[in-house]
Scaffold this motif. Sequence first.
Motif, PDB file in Angstrom:
ATOM      1  N   VAL A 326      -6.339   6.283   7.729  1.00 20.88           N
ATOM      2  CA  VAL A 326      -4.962   5.824   7.905  1.00 20.88           C
ATOM      3  C   VAL A 326      -4.763   4.591   7.030  1.00 20.88           C
ATOM      4  O   VAL A 326      -5.588   3.675   7.029  1.00 20.88           O
ATOM      5  N   GLY A 327      -3.713   4.585   6.273  1.00 23.82           N
ATOM      6  CA  GLY A 327      -3.314   3.406   5.520  1.00 23.82           C
ATOM      7  C   GLY A 327      -1.919   2.982   5.918  1.00 23.82           C
ATOM      8  O   GLY A 327      -1.276   3.623   6.764  1.00 23.82           O
ATOM      9  N   HIS A 328      -1.452   1.907   5.323  1.00 26.82           N
ATOM     10  CA  HIS A 328      -0.109   1.398   5.611  1.00 26.82           C
ATOM     11  C   HIS A 328       0.731   1.349   4.341  1.00 26.82           C
ATOM     12  O   HIS A 328       0.264   0.891   3.299  1.00 26.82           O
ATOM     13  N   TYR A 329       1.944   1.836   4.432  1.00 26.26           N
ATOM     14  CA  TYR A 329       2.959   1.511   3.444  1.00 26.26           C
ATOM     15  C   TYR A 329       3.545   0.152   3.798  1.00 26.26           C
ATOM     16  O   TYR A 329       3.768  -0.145   4.978  1.00 26.26           O
ATOM     17  N   ALA A 330       3.815  -0.669   2.777  1.00 21.07           N
ATOM     18  CA  ALA A 330       4.682  -1.835   2.949  1.00 21.07           C
ATOM     19  C   ALA A 330       6.098  -1.313   2.761  1.00 21.07           C
ATOM     20  O   ALA A 330       6.635  -1.283   1.650  1.00 21.07           O
ATOM     21  N   TYR A 331       6.707  -0.875   3.844  1.00 18.70           N
ATOM     22  CA  TYR A 331       7.887  -0.022   3.811  1.00 18.70           C
ATOM     23  C   TYR A 331       9.164  -0.847   3.799  1.00 18.70           C
ATOM     24  O   TYR A 331       9.448  -1.613   4.733  1.00 18.70           O
ATOM     25  N   ASN A 332       9.929  -0.710   2.737  1.00 19.27           N
ATOM     26  CA  ASN A 332      11.234  -1.368   2.615  1.00 19.27           C
ATOM     27  C   ASN A 332      12.257  -0.508   3.348  1.00 19.27           C
ATOM     28  O   ASN A 332      12.624   0.572   2.886  1.00 19.27           O
ATOM     29  N   THR A 333      12.719  -0.983   4.487  1.00 18.78           N
ATOM     30  CA  THR A 333      13.593  -0.172   5.327  1.00 18.78           C
ATOM     31  C   THR A 333      14.996   0.001   4.748  1.00 18.78           C
ATOM     32  O   THR A 333      15.740   0.879   5.196  1.00 18.78           O
ATOM     33  N   LEU A 334      15.366  -0.812   3.756  1.00  8.78           N
ATOM     34  CA  LEU A 334      16.689  -0.660   3.161  1.00  8.78           C
ATOM     35  C   LEU A 334      16.731   0.519   2.196  1.00  8.78           C
ATOM     36  O   LEU A 334      17.590   1.400   2.317  1.00  8.78           O
ATOM     37  N   ASP A 335      15.794   0.556   1.224  1.00  5.28           N
ATOM     38  CA  ASP A 335      15.902   1.604   0.203  1.00  5.28           C
ATOM     39  C   ASP A 335      14.555   2.081  -0.357  1.00  5.28           C
ATOM     40  O   ASP A 335      14.523   2.800  -1.350  1.00  5.28           O
TER      41      ASP A 335
END
Length: 404
Positions: A326-335
Motif C-alpha cells: 500500500v502506498g499513498h497518493y498526495a492527493y489534490n482534492t481540487l483537481d
Amino acid sequence: MTAPRFTPPKHASYDVILIGGAMYGSSVAWWLTHLGFDGRILVVERDSSYSMCSTAHTNSCIRQQFSNEINVRISQFGADFVQNMRRHMGDDPEVPNLPIQSFGYMYLAETQAQADNLAQAQQVQADCGAGTRHMTAAEIKADYPFYNVDDIIAGNHNLIDEGYFDGGTVFDWFRKKARANGVEYVANEVVGLTLNPESTQVTGVTMATGQTVACGTVVNAAGPRAATVAAMAGIPLPVEPRKRFTFIFAAAERLDRDLPLTIDPSGVHMRSDGLYYMAGCPPDDDMAVDADDFAPDHGIWENKVWPVLAHRVPQFERIKLVNEWVGHYAYNTLDQNAILGPHPEVSNFIFVNGFSGHGLQQAPAIGRGTAEMIMHRGYRSLDLTSFHFDRIAQGAGFVEKAII
C-alpha cells in the motif's frame, strides 16, 4: 516502534529550507546547486530510511498521455532526463543513463464519450511530438490478441518513451549529488513555523529537537503530509493522503508479448513487471487516511482486481498473488494536479505538492522549475504558472482529463 533518532541542523540560518527529503526535496535541492545557487540549503526529512514515503511505494511509470500540453511537456523532459541522466548531471561517469521500458500506456474506452476524450488527447499529444496512436478495438486486438475488447470502443497507446523506469535510482542520484554539492540533510521533523508580524514571510523553522532556525525560503516538499506543513503557516492546502494498492502476480499462462500499462475503464490498471505482472487501483471508498496508515485490504484483490484482470485478459483467470503493498497518493482534492509556486501572501513559502500519482515522472522538470522560481522569481524553461497556488485560493481547477 522505536523513537526516531533525530539530529539537529549545523547552522542557525539557511537560505533555503526544504521540508521533506524524498523525490521532490532532493530534486529541488540538486537543481538549485546545479543551476548555481550559492546559498546555504537544508533538507529536513523525518524518515531518514525513506521507507514510508510515497517515493518508496511508487510504481515508477512515465507517460506523455495527458490531455493538457504542459503535462505532456513535463513528462517529455522527464523521459529525456532519465535516459540522459549522466549528461544532465555533468557527465559524471558514475551516473547511469537509465532505460525506459517502453511498453507504453494503453488507455481503453468503453463509451463514446471516453473515446472522444482519448481522440482529443491524442491530438494534443501529437502536436507535442508524442507517438500516441488512437486505435479502434480491432486495431488493439490485432496488436495485442490477449485482450478481450468486446466491450471496448477505442484506445490510445504510445510505445515511445512511455512505460516503466527505475525511479529509485533517479532519487538516489538527486540526493547523492545534492549532498556532494553541499546541501545539508538532517533526520529531523519540522514542528512549527514562525511568521513575521505581517504574516507575509516565514522567518523561522522549528525542529523536533528544539532548535528554531532562520530561513530565506521554505519549500513544502512533504508529500502526503503537505497540508500539515502548510497549516503551520496558516495556509489551508487541499492535499491529503489516499491509499493506492499494488499487487504483483504470476500467470500460469504467460502472455506472448509485453502487457502495456493498461488503464481499464473500471479503474484497475495492469502491466508487465519482469517475470511477473503488476496491477493496482484505488479503494472503492477513496477517502483520506492517516499518513501512517498502510494497512492492506485483502478483499480488494479478490473482489475488485482479479475479476477485472480475468475479464480484460482471459489468460489471467489462472494467476497467483506474489506480493502486495500500500502506498499513498498526495492527493489534490481540487483537481489532482501539482500545486506549485509561492503563496500569494506568505511570499517565501513555496509549494511542490499535490501530485496525485504523477510526482515521480514530473520530478525532473518540476524540480528544475521550482529551483528557477526560487533563484529568479520566474521560470527560465517550462512555464509552470498554471499550477500555482493562486488557483487553489480561487477554487479554479486545472483541467486535466487523463487522471489515474
